[in-house]
Structures are given as structure tokens and as C-alpha cells.
Write an enzyme that holds these catalytic residues in place. Structure first.
Site, PDB file in Angstrom:
ATOM      1  N   HIS A 295      14.678  13.216  11.410  1.00 48.06           N
ATOM      2  CA  HIS A 295      13.731  13.183  12.855  1.00 48.06           C
ATOM      3  C   HIS A 295      13.226  12.005  12.432  1.00 48.06           C
ATOM      4  O   HIS A 295      12.402  11.839  13.088  1.00 48.06           O
ATOM      5  CB  HIS A 295      13.380  14.478  12.178  1.00 48.06           C
ATOM      6  CG  HIS A 295      12.526  14.580  11.123  1.00 48.06           C
ATOM      7  ND1 HIS A 295      12.196  15.928  10.701  1.00 48.06           N
ATOM      8  CD2 HIS A 295      12.273  13.983  10.350  1.00 48.06           C
ATOM      9  CE1 HIS A 295      11.499  15.904   9.575  1.00 48.06           C
ATOM     10  NE2 HIS A 295      11.219  14.348   9.266  1.00 48.06           N
ATOM     11  N   HIS A 296      13.244  11.007  11.455  1.00 46.02           N
ATOM     12  CA  HIS A 296      12.779   9.899  11.177  1.00 46.02           C
ATOM     13  C   HIS A 296      13.020   8.808  12.482  1.00 46.02           C
ATOM     14  O   HIS A 296      12.163   7.489  12.686  1.00 46.02           O
ATOM     15  CB  HIS A 296      12.531   9.345  10.094  1.00 46.02           C
ATOM     16  CG  HIS A 296      12.070  10.482   8.645  1.00 46.02           C
ATOM     17  ND1 HIS A 296      10.369  10.365   8.585  1.00 46.02           N
ATOM     18  CD2 HIS A 296      12.457  11.141   8.307  1.00 46.02           C
ATOM     19  CE1 HIS A 296       9.733  11.550   7.971  1.00 46.02           C
ATOM     20  NE2 HIS A 296      10.809  11.905   7.523  1.00 46.02           N
TER      21      HIS A 296
ATOM     22  N   HIS B 276      13.088  11.701   3.539  1.00 43.85           N
ATOM     23  CA  HIS B 276      12.663  13.032   4.182  1.00 43.85           C
ATOM     24  C   HIS B 276      12.560  14.477   2.747  1.00 43.85           C
ATOM     25  O   HIS B 276      11.662  14.739   2.396  1.00 43.85           O
ATOM     26  CB  HIS B 276      13.085  13.569   5.385  1.00 43.85           C
ATOM     27  CG  HIS B 276      12.297  15.039   5.467  1.00 43.85           C
ATOM     28  ND1 HIS B 276      11.448  13.958   6.285  1.00 43.85           N
ATOM     29  CD2 HIS B 276      11.906  16.139   4.989  1.00 43.85           C
ATOM     30  CE1 HIS B 276      10.188  15.110   6.363  1.00 43.85           C
ATOM     31  NE2 HIS B 276      11.204  16.706   6.179  1.00 43.85           N
TER      32      HIS B 276
ATOM     33  N   TRP C 216       7.384   0.312   3.834  1.00 47.08           N
ATOM     34  CA  TRP C 216       7.566   1.217   2.525  1.00 47.08           C
ATOM     35  C   TRP C 216       8.854   1.276   2.882  1.00 47.08           C
ATOM     36  O   TRP C 216       9.779   1.336   1.780  1.00 47.08           O
ATOM     37  CB  TRP C 216       6.423   2.352   1.973  1.00 47.08           C
ATOM     38  CG  TRP C 216       6.881   3.370   3.012  1.00 47.08           C
ATOM     39  CD1 TRP C 216       6.051   3.252   4.227  1.00 47.08           C
ATOM     40  CD2 TRP C 216       7.188   4.160   2.476  1.00 47.08           C
ATOM     41  NE1 TRP C 216       6.703   4.103   3.986  1.00 47.08           N
ATOM     42  CE2 TRP C 216       7.597   5.057   3.273  1.00 47.08           C
ATOM     43  CE3 TRP C 216       8.101   4.182   0.748  1.00 47.08           C
ATOM     44  CZ2 TRP C 216       8.467   6.363   3.041  1.00 47.08           C
ATOM     45  CZ3 TRP C 216       8.261   5.759   0.763  1.00 47.08           C
ATOM     46  CH2 TRP C 216       8.460   6.403   2.160  1.00 47.08           C
TER      47      TRP C 216
ATOM     48  N   HIS D 228       0.837  -1.065  -0.187  1.00 45.62           N
ATOM     49  CA  HIS D 228       0.386   0.264   0.268  1.00 45.62           C
ATOM     50  C   HIS D 228       0.904   1.186  -0.476  1.00 45.62           C
ATOM     51  O   HIS D 228       0.125   1.926  -0.722  1.00 45.62           O
ATOM     52  CB  HIS D 228      -1.149   0.174   0.708  1.00 45.62           C
ATOM     53  CG  HIS D 228      -1.668   1.082   1.690  1.00 45.62           C
ATOM     54  ND1 HIS D 228      -2.951   1.904   0.668  1.00 45.62           N
ATOM     55  CD2 HIS D 228      -1.322   2.564   2.471  1.00 45.62           C
ATOM     56  CE1 HIS D 228      -3.632   2.617   1.378  1.00 45.62           C
ATOM     57  NE2 HIS D 228      -2.653   2.990   1.936  1.00 45.62           N
TER      58      HIS D 228
ATOM     59  N   THR E 103       6.627  26.884   5.819  1.00 48.43           N
ATOM     60  CA  THR E 103       5.941  26.487   5.395  1.00 48.43           C
ATOM     61  C   THR E 103       4.698  27.444   5.193  1.00 48.43           C
ATOM     62  O   THR E 103       3.724  27.441   5.062  1.00 48.43           O
ATOM     63  CB  THR E 103       5.407  24.778   5.995  1.00 48.43           C
ATOM     64  OG1 THR E 103       6.915  24.421   5.254  1.00 48.43           O
ATOM     65  CG2 THR E 103       4.645  24.417   5.647  1.00 48.43           C
TER      66      THR E 103
ATOM     67  N   TYR F 247       8.976  15.975   0.089  1.00 46.99           N
ATOM     68  CA  TYR F 247       8.874  17.483  -0.332  1.00 46.99           C
ATOM     69  C   TYR F 247       8.530  17.166  -1.668  1.00 46.99           C
ATOM     70  O   TYR F 247       7.611  17.888  -2.255  1.00 46.99           O
ATOM     71  CB  TYR F 247       9.465  18.562  -0.201  1.00 46.99           C
ATOM     72  CG  TYR F 247       9.427  18.652   1.473  1.00 46.99           C
ATOM     73  CD1 TYR F 247       8.267  19.925   1.757  1.00 46.99           C
ATOM     74  CD2 TYR F 247      10.556  17.834   2.731  1.00 46.99           C
ATOM     75  CE1 TYR F 247       8.338  19.320   3.526  1.00 46.99           C
ATOM     76  CE2 TYR F 247      10.292  18.399   4.255  1.00 46.99           C
ATOM     77  CZ  TYR F 247       8.884  19.138   4.111  1.00 46.99           C
ATOM     78  OH  TYR F 247       9.402  19.407   5.420  1.00 46.99           O
TER      79      TYR F 247
ATOM     80  N   LYS G  49       4.042  29.359   3.297  1.00 47.63           N
ATOM     81  CA  LYS G  49       2.920  29.654   2.118  1.00 47.63           C
ATOM     82  C   LYS G  49       1.512  29.507   2.722  1.00 47.63           C
ATOM     83  O   LYS G  49       0.585  30.355   1.655  1.00 47.63           O
ATOM     84  CB  LYS G  49       3.698  28.096   1.469  1.00 47.63           C
ATOM     85  CG  LYS G  49       4.482  27.845   1.106  1.00 47.63           C
ATOM     86  CD  LYS G  49       5.133  26.848   0.689  1.00 47.63           C
ATOM     87  CE  LYS G  49       5.815  26.808  -0.765  1.00 47.63           C
ATOM     88  NZ  LYS G  49       5.281  27.692  -2.522  1.00 47.63           N
TER      89      LYS G  49
ATOM     90  N   SER H  84      12.905   5.970 -13.232  1.00 44.43           N
ATOM     91  CA  SER H  84      11.309   6.493 -14.069  1.00 44.43           C
ATOM     92  C   SER H  84      11.984   8.530 -13.807  1.00 44.43           C
ATOM     93  O   SER H  84      11.537   8.971 -14.690  1.00 44.43           O
ATOM     94  CB  SER H  84      10.847   6.133 -14.220  1.00 44.43           C
ATOM     95  OG  SER H  84       9.076   6.903 -14.362  1.00 44.43           O
ATOM     96  N   SER H  85      11.604   8.567 -12.620  1.00 51.09           N
ATOM     97  CA  SER H  85      11.641  10.043 -12.230  1.00 51.09           C
ATOM     98  C   SER H  85      12.910  10.609 -12.154  1.00 51.09           C
ATOM     99  O   SER H  85      12.512  12.282 -12.224  1.00 51.09           O
ATOM    100  CB  SER H  85      11.493   9.738 -10.295  1.00 51.09           C
ATOM    101  OG  SER H  85      10.504   8.868 -10.284  1.00 51.09           O
TER     102      SER H  85
ATOM    103  N   ASP I  24       6.744  21.541 -26.378  1.00 50.01           N
ATOM    104  CA  ASP I  24       6.540  20.136 -26.389  1.00 50.01           C
ATOM    105  C   ASP I  24       7.451  19.890 -25.026  1.00 50.01           C
ATOM    106  O   ASP I  24       8.256  20.717 -24.268  1.00 50.01           O
ATOM    107  CB  ASP I  24       7.262  19.067 -26.666  1.00 50.01           C
ATOM    108  CG  ASP I  24       6.044  17.533 -27.093  1.00 50.01           C
ATOM    109  OD1 ASP I  24       6.383  17.661 -24.943  1.00 50.01           O
ATOM    110  OD2 ASP I  24       5.746  17.210 -27.213  1.00 50.01           O
TER     111      ASP I  24
ATOM    112  N   GLU J  91      11.649  13.446  -0.521  1.00 44.98           N
ATOM    113  CA  GLU J  91      10.476  12.343  -0.615  1.00 44.98           C
ATOM    114  C   GLU J  91       9.378  13.279  -0.421  1.00 44.98           C
ATOM    115  O   GLU J  91       8.323  13.679  -1.000  1.00 44.98           O
ATOM    116  CB  GLU J  91      11.317  10.751  -0.949  1.00 44.98           C
ATOM    117  CG  GLU J  91       9.476  10.118  -0.632  1.00 44.98           C
ATOM    118  CD  GLU J  91       9.025  10.246  -2.762  1.00 44.98           C
ATOM    119  OE1 GLU J  91       9.962  10.379  -3.288  1.00 44.98           O
ATOM    120  OE2 GLU J  91       8.959   9.733  -3.100  1.00 44.98           O
TER     121      GLU J  91
ATOM    122  N   SER K 199      -1.884  26.595  -6.121  1.00 45.68           N
ATOM    123  CA  SER K 199      -1.079  27.697  -5.790  1.00 45.68           C
ATOM    124  C   SER K 199      -2.112  28.686  -7.128  1.00 45.68           C
ATOM    125  O   SER K 199      -1.532  29.633  -7.391  1.00 45.68           O
ATOM    126  CB  SER K 199       0.429  28.179  -5.399  1.00 45.68           C
ATOM    127  OG  SER K 199       0.666  28.110  -4.659  1.00 45.68           O
TER     128      SER K 199
ATOM    129  N   ARG L 128       1.876   0.992  14.718  1.00 45.60           N
ATOM    130  CA  ARG L 128       1.536   0.303  13.501  1.00 45.60           C
ATOM    131  C   ARG L 128       1.939  -0.817  13.473  1.00 45.60           C
ATOM    132  O   ARG L 128       2.283  -1.171  13.569  1.00 45.60           O
ATOM    133  CB  ARG L 128       1.826   1.521  12.845  1.00 45.60           C
ATOM    134  CG  ARG L 128       3.173   1.597  12.642  1.00 45.60           C
ATOM    135  CD  ARG L 128       3.738   2.791  12.121  1.00 45.60           C
ATOM    136  NE  ARG L 128       4.296   3.204  10.544  1.00 45.60           N
ATOM    137  CZ  ARG L 128       5.144   3.921   9.834  1.00 45.60           C
ATOM    138  NH1 ARG L 128       5.785   4.826  10.297  1.00 45.60           N
ATOM    139  NH2 ARG L 128       4.527   3.672   9.023  1.00 45.60           N
TER     140      ARG L 128
END
Lengths: 531, 187
Positions: free
Chosen positions: A307-308, A258, A147, A82, A333, A262, A336, A174-175, A111, A260, A273, A455
């Protein structure tokens, strides 16, 4: 390699045709940014439903305590897949789809810079997704390691783990190709007069996201490569039996992980925006500060990874550094969020579906941001680490934040893409059903998390039953509501009312002001000159 | 091939290629960077002394229960009851801090021509000090069997509880060996 390989010179007379093929081959061979954008978006929707189905299995099992429907191994495979599918298969491709559709039109380019590579970056994805799905049928099943693919479990898993590693390699390639394409397009193909600081903010957030991807994705590829060599080639990067260190994996993973976060959030900020000013009928408040805030978030995202992992036993000095750096991210943040609210302030607001989703995003993403601040405090996090509080937090920023921005974007640009309007009443139903059900799903998880529910467990003590029942009911409701979304989109494409060239009064980027609706297959063959 | 696209991006072809090369290099460097993190973390952890499997000396377990402000004098005594054993402490007395682990040794010699089994029984003076005198290891926990003419050294490991009443400054530990009747040296 690019838009310029065409040496046959069919010239202009054909250009409303879709390449030289029809049917499925048109889509396989296409190099058109709009076709590829469409492919990305449909792929992402299929993955969204696949990952969603897995979430339903998770919530079904958690509906009551005890083991009812699936065995714990399969449950772990569900949570792992998931997460992987939603992050890499649904959210990221969705925003790459938006980028493909919109960036060339918004900067006045014909293009993407490398059209052929663009085709490759998309067509790698179905193979990566297939590898993930095939892993379920391998001996031992799909990996059930979460994950984040933490060692040492990943070193011990069955062959499904190898398939997942290759899938991550492909997704990464790909990315990276997609990002290189986006950066080159934005930096080299802007129309005359379209200076960087005149670009729509969506292009800005994607430019910065693409840089994040080029810098962070290869690190993940390195981490899973090390896992692969640990498994098969006798290295011991993470295998403690040979002197490796599982905590090292966490450091490397979150150095990617991390940014990722953002990579997922910034394009969502970009969509919001565009949508909020359009329905406020005012230009975006504080454009320059938005650009700087986005860059600040991107730079800070590289120095907060630990921090993870406050609970791995790092020195207090380390915890303090990562805690302060993390809380610092709240500043850009906050800039924004302030700017979005200030854009709406005294605007001539109207509340069509895209705006509803944008405002929903604003509320709920901010809420997820606040729980993020709570979690950034090392002392608090040690209590909350790996509980449902964390699950609630990241679903508020991703499952609600990014997904709502995606919905806002689809409703906003669907008329431009297809030339047809969606059903406004049904769109509003979709918004309210989604908002109510997703809050039922995830808000209560804060409570079970604070009470200590960990979890990634298929069973739980009786005291958590009420929260889990409520959460599961919300999840089923949210899942079903997305079928309504599919119906709305299909209905719009088949029988929607004709949309106007400038469907939204306040929209001011080039695709609305300079192009007809629906946009022609080839747009801006001669670049517009902006004064 | 089957392209019908006009060649709109042509003039920028080389520029685009250069950008592609540069960004690919960045991606490759970052791939290497992931691997470079391995020795980097090793160095950092060694320099900061974190995450080492061998505990560093300063971090090793340290007894924080020792009351260094106080010194108690322990006197050792030894008697044999109807037993032809020569029995004596190797140290007559010792200064210890309450909470500190101390070790002393007793020596016993069997002067008979056959094996004898004995059991030592401790007693304390003052008697109330007994409950604060914690023996961790003592020969008095077991019966001792000595062969003819055998000489044996036996340790006593003990801690004086810091809760020892303030007015007690000297404790006498006295052992008396009794012969275990009928056991001879057969055990």
C-alpha cells in the site's frame, strides 16, 4: 554473554556501586539495565534534537517559495537524514530505553537476560550515528535519496551512501540484539506467578515488537546489502542497466517498512496502556483484547506492504488485496482506541502531565490513523501519493503519536527513575505548547497536500505559500518547546522535590508497588513471588 | 570482570542461550528471505505477466476506432495527362471498414527514352468524400522522377474516417499524373 559472566564473585557487599569503574568508564562498561536504559534515552534525545535541527532547516527553506537558504541538494540531504535519524536514532532507541528500564522491573527480573550483549547493542548506536553524520562531509555529501533509500538513486549516489548503508547495518544489528534480549528476558526471567497474561501491557507490546524486529530488520539489512553489491560488486538486483528492477527494491524495503511502522507504534501503545489506567484509577479495560489486538496488528503488518507503492503499476487485483488488508488493520487499532476510552469512562480522572500527553496521543494518533485509512484506498492514494497529505499523515502517527507517548512515558516514570518530581506547571506548559505548535505544523499540511504539493521539494508554487508559512511557524514553535522539555528534565534531576514510592495513585505495576523510589541500582535480586 | 552483579540469572543460563540461538537463526533466515524475495518476485511477475519489458500480445496497441458494422467500397482510377507513362492501380477496388488502415499500390512505367518528372493530383468521387479520406502515405505528396524505361511501384496508405456520411457507400479515388514542366529528368 550475560548476567552470569561474573565469576569474580564480588557478591552482594558492593552492589550499590556502579560496577568497578567511575566516570565515563562506568557508562561504557555498564551492563546494568537501568544504566543502559538511561544511555538509550539520552542518546535518543540527542538524536531527536539533531533530527529536529534538520527539520528546522527544511521548514526554514519552505518558509517562502523560491530558494533562499540551502541549495536543493542539501535540502534533499536534510529530508533524508531527518527521516533516518528520527526513525532509527530517536524513536526506536527511545522505546528500547523504556524497555531496558522497565521490562525487568515490571516482570520482577534482576536484569536483562544478556547484560553484556545489552551493552553492545547500545554502544553500536553512537558509531552508526557518527557514520550518518560523517556522510555529510564526504564528496557529494550525505545521500539525498529520501529515508526509504530507493533504487536507482541509491545505486548512483556518492560515498556518503556507503556510509549510510553501513550505518543501517549497524542500527539493524543493534535492534536485533536488543530484541533478542527483550524476548529472552520476557519469556525466561518472569517472576514466579507472573504469567504472560498478567504482564503489564507495556511488556506485551514490547514482546510483540521484538518479534517484529527480529523478522523485519534482517530484510532491510538484505535490501541495503543488495544496494551495496549493486554499487560496488557488479550485481544488478536494482540496476536496470543490467536487467535489475528498481521496483523490486520497493517491495523488499516495504516488507520491512510496514512492520517498522508498528515497531514504532506498538511500544507507544504500551506506554499509553500503562499511563491511562494509572490516571483513570481503573484497571485497563479489555486487557486480553488488547493483547490479541496487538498480535493481530503485528501479523497484518506483514501483508500490507504494497500500500506504500500503489502507483508503481501493480495489477488492480494487487491493489485491491493490499487495500482490503490495510483497511482491516483499522479493526484491531479501533479495538485499542475503544479500550483506552473505555478505561477512562467513569474513571476518577486526574490530568497530570503524563495523562495530558496520553490523551493528546489518543486524539492525535487517532486522527493520523484516519488519514491513514484515507490513504489506504488505492483510488484516493494515487491522487495523494507523495504529497504533503502523506507527510501530514505519518507525522501525526510518528512525530505526534510516538513522540507524545515518549513524553508521557518520561513524565510518568521520571519520578521512579530519579526519585525526584518534575515541575508539574512547566510540564503542563510543555504539553500545551507542544500540542498547539505541532498541530499548527502538521494540520495545514493536509491542505497543501490535498491541493497537490509534492513532498521532498525545496521550492513550490506560490499558491502553497500560506500553508507553508503557517507550518513553518508551528515547526519553529515546536522545536523551541523541546528545549523546555530538556530544562524540565534537568531541573527535576537536580532540584526536583522528592518523589513518593508510589507517586501515582493508580499505578499498579511492580516497579511502583514493589520497589522504593528512586529504584535501587539492583532491583529484584530475589524475585518477588506473585499470588 | 568488574561486575558486582549477583548471579541471579544463573539457573536459566542454558535456557537463555537456547533462546539466543533460536532467535539468531530466525534473524539469519529472515536475512536470507530478503534475498529469496528476488527470484520469488521474478516468478510471480512472469506467472502473472506483470512488469515485463516486452509487451504481451494481448496488451499490444489495438485500434479501437474501426467501425466493423460498416463497409465502404473504394475504387481506384489512374490517368496520365499528356504524359507517356503507363499508370495503373494494382488493385481496382477494395472493401474497407471506416477507421481501418489500408494499403494499395500503383504501378507507373516511363515509356520514354529519357527521364521525366511528374506530379500526381488526386480527386474524389463524390467530391465531399475527400475530406473523410485520410492519406497517411502517398506518392502524390512528392514529385516523382522516373529514369528512361523505369518501372516503379508506389504505395498509398489511407484510412476512411468513421465520420464519413452514411449515404456514401462507394468512394472513387482518381489520380492524374501531370508532367512537371521544364524539370525533365534533371532533378
Amino acid at each position: 554473554m550475560s548476567a552470569v559472566v561474573d565469576s569474580h564473585g564480588h557478591g552482594h557487599e558492593h552492589h550499590d556501586h556502579h560496577g568497578g569503574y567511575s566516570g565515563i568508564m562506568r557508562w561504557i562498561t555498564t551492563t546494568n539495565h537501568k544504566d543502559i536504559g538511561t544511555l538509550y534515552l539520552w542518546f535518543s534525545f540527542i538524536m531527536f534534537m539533531t533530527g529536529g535541527a534538520m527539520a528546522m532547516v527544511i521548514r526554514l527553506e519552505l518558509f517562502s517559495p523560491g530558494l533562499q537558504w540551502v541549495d536543493p541538494d542539501f535540502f534533499n540531504q536534510m529530508t533524508t537524514m531527518h527521516g533516518l535519524i528520527m526513525v532509527f536514532g530517536a524513536i526506536m532507541p527511545a522505546f528500547v530505553g523504556f524497555a531496558n528500564w522497565l521490562i525487568p522491573m515490571q516482570i520482577g527480573a534482576p536484569d536483562m537476560a544478556f547484560a553484556r550483549m545489552n551493552n553492545w547493542s547500545f554502544w553500536i548506536l553512537p558509531f552508526a550515528a557518527s557514520l550518518l553524520v560523517i556522510s555529510f562531509f564526504m564528496p557529494g555529501g550525505a545521500p539525498g535519496v529520501g529515508w526509504t533509500l530507493y533504487a536507482p538513486l541509491t545505486v548512483q549516489m556518492g560515498i556518503g551512501m556507503d556510509l549510510t548503508i553501513f550505518a543501517v547495518h549497524l542500527l539493524g544489528m543493534s535492534s536485533i540484539m536488543g530484541s533478542i534480549n527483550i524476548i529472552t528476558t520476557i519469556l525466561n526471567l518472569r517472576a514466579p506467578g507472573m504469567t504472560l497474561m498478567r504482564m503489564p501491557l507495556f511488556c506485551w507490546t514490547w514482546l510483540i515488537t521484538a518479534y517484529l524486529l527480529v523478522a523485519a530488520m534482517p530484510v532491510l539489512a538484505g535490501a541495503v546489502t543488495m544496494t551495496l553489491t549493486d554499487r560496488h560488486f557488479g550485481t544488478t538486483f536494482f540496476n536496470a542497466a543490467g536487467g535489475g528492477d528498481p521496483v523490486l527494491y520497493q517491495h523488499i524495503f516495504w516488507f520491512f517498512g510496514h512492520p517498522e511502522v508498528y515497531i514504532i507504534a506498538l511500544p507507544a501503545f504500551g506506554v499509553i496502556s500503562q499511563v491511562i489506567p494509572a490516571f483513570s484509577r481503573k484497571p485497563l479495560f479489555g486487557y486480553a483484547s488488547m493483547v490479541y489486538a496487538t498480535s493481530a496488528i503485528a501479523i497484518l503488518s506483514f501483508i500490507v506492504w504494497a500500500h506504500h507503492m500503489y502507483t508503481v503499476g501493480m495489477p488492480v487485483t494487487g491493489q485491491l488485496f493490499f487495500m482490503y488488508a490495510t483497511t482491516l488493520i483499522a479493526v484491531p487499532t479501533g479495538v485499542k482506541v475503544f479500550n483506552w476510552v473505555a478505561t477512562m469512562w467513569k474513571g476518577a480522572l486526574s490530568f497530570e502531565t503524563p495523562m495530558l500527553f496520553a490523551i493528546g496521543f489518543l486524539f492525535l494518533f487517532t486522527l493520523g490513523g484516519f488519514t491513514g485509512l484515507v490513504l489506504s484506498l488505492a483510488a484516493v492514494d494515487i491522487q495523494l501519493h507523495d504529497t504533503y497529505y502523506v507527510v501530514a499523515h505519518f507525522h501525526y502517527v510518528m512525530a505526534i503519536g510516538a513522540v507524545f507517548a515518549g513524553f508521557a512515558g518520561v513524565y510518568f516514570w521520571l519520578p521512579k527513575w530519579t526519585g525526584r518530581m518534575y515541575d508539574e506547571a512547566l510540564g503542563k506548559w510543555h504539553f500545551w505548547l507542544s500540542t498547539i505548535f505541532i498541530n499548527i505544523t502538521f494540520f495545514v499540511q493536509h491542505f497543501s497536500g490535498l491541493a497537490g504539493m509534492p513532498r521532498r521539494i525545496p521550492d513550490y508554487p506560490l499558491m502553497f505559500e500560506t500553508w507553508n508559512k503557517i507550518s513553518s511557524i508551528g515547526a519553529f514553535g515546536f522545536g523551541l518547546s523541546q528545549l523546555l522539555f530538556l530544562y524540565i528534565v534537568l531541573k527535576a534531576i537536580r532540584s526536583g522535590e522528592k518523589a513518593k514510592d508510589k507517586q501515582w495513585e493508580g499505578a499498579d505495576s511492580l516497579e511502583w508497588t514493589h520497589l522504593p523510589t528512586p529504584v535501587p541500582y539492583h532491583s529484584f535480586e530475589t524475585q518477588p513471588v506473585l499470588k | 570482570m568488574h561486575e558486582t552483579r549477583p548471579q541471579a540469572a544463573d539457573p536459566r543460563r542454558n535456557e537463555n542461550r537456547r533462546m539466543l540461538m533460536r532467535l539468531s537463526i530466525v534473524a539469519l533466515v529472515m536475512f536470507g528471505f530478503g534475498f529469496a524475495l528476488v527470484p520469488f518476485y521474478e516468478q510471480i511477475c512472469a506467472a502473472l505477466g506483470v512488469n515485463s519489458l516486452v509487451p504481451i500480445e494481448s496488451a499490444a496497441a489495438k485500434n479501437t476506432q474501426i467501425d466493423r458494422a460498416r463497409t465502404v467500397s473504394i475504387e481506384f482510377d489512374a490517368n496520365s495527362h499528356d504524359l507517356p507513362w503507363r499508370f495503373r492501380p494494382l488493385v481496382r477496388h477494395l472493401q474497407v471498414h471506416p477507421g481501418e488502415l489500408a494499403t494499395i499500390e500503383y504501378e507507373v512505367v516511363n515509356e520514354r527514352a529519357y527521364a521525366v518528372t511528374g506530379q500526381a493530383v488526386p480527386s474524389y468521387g463524390p467530391a465531399r468524400a475527400g475530406e473523410y479520406f485520410k492519406k497517411v502515405e502517398c506518392f502524390c505528396f512528392d514529385q516523382q522522377t522516373l529514369a528512361a524505361g523505369e518501372v516503379r511501384r508506389m504505395p498509398v496508405v489511407f484510412v476512411v474516417d468513421p465520420k464519413l456520411p452514411k449515404d456514401v457507400s462507394t468512394i472513387t479515388l482518381s489520380y492524374t499524373f501531370f508532367e512537371v514542366a521544364g524539370r525533365g529528368g534533371k532533378s
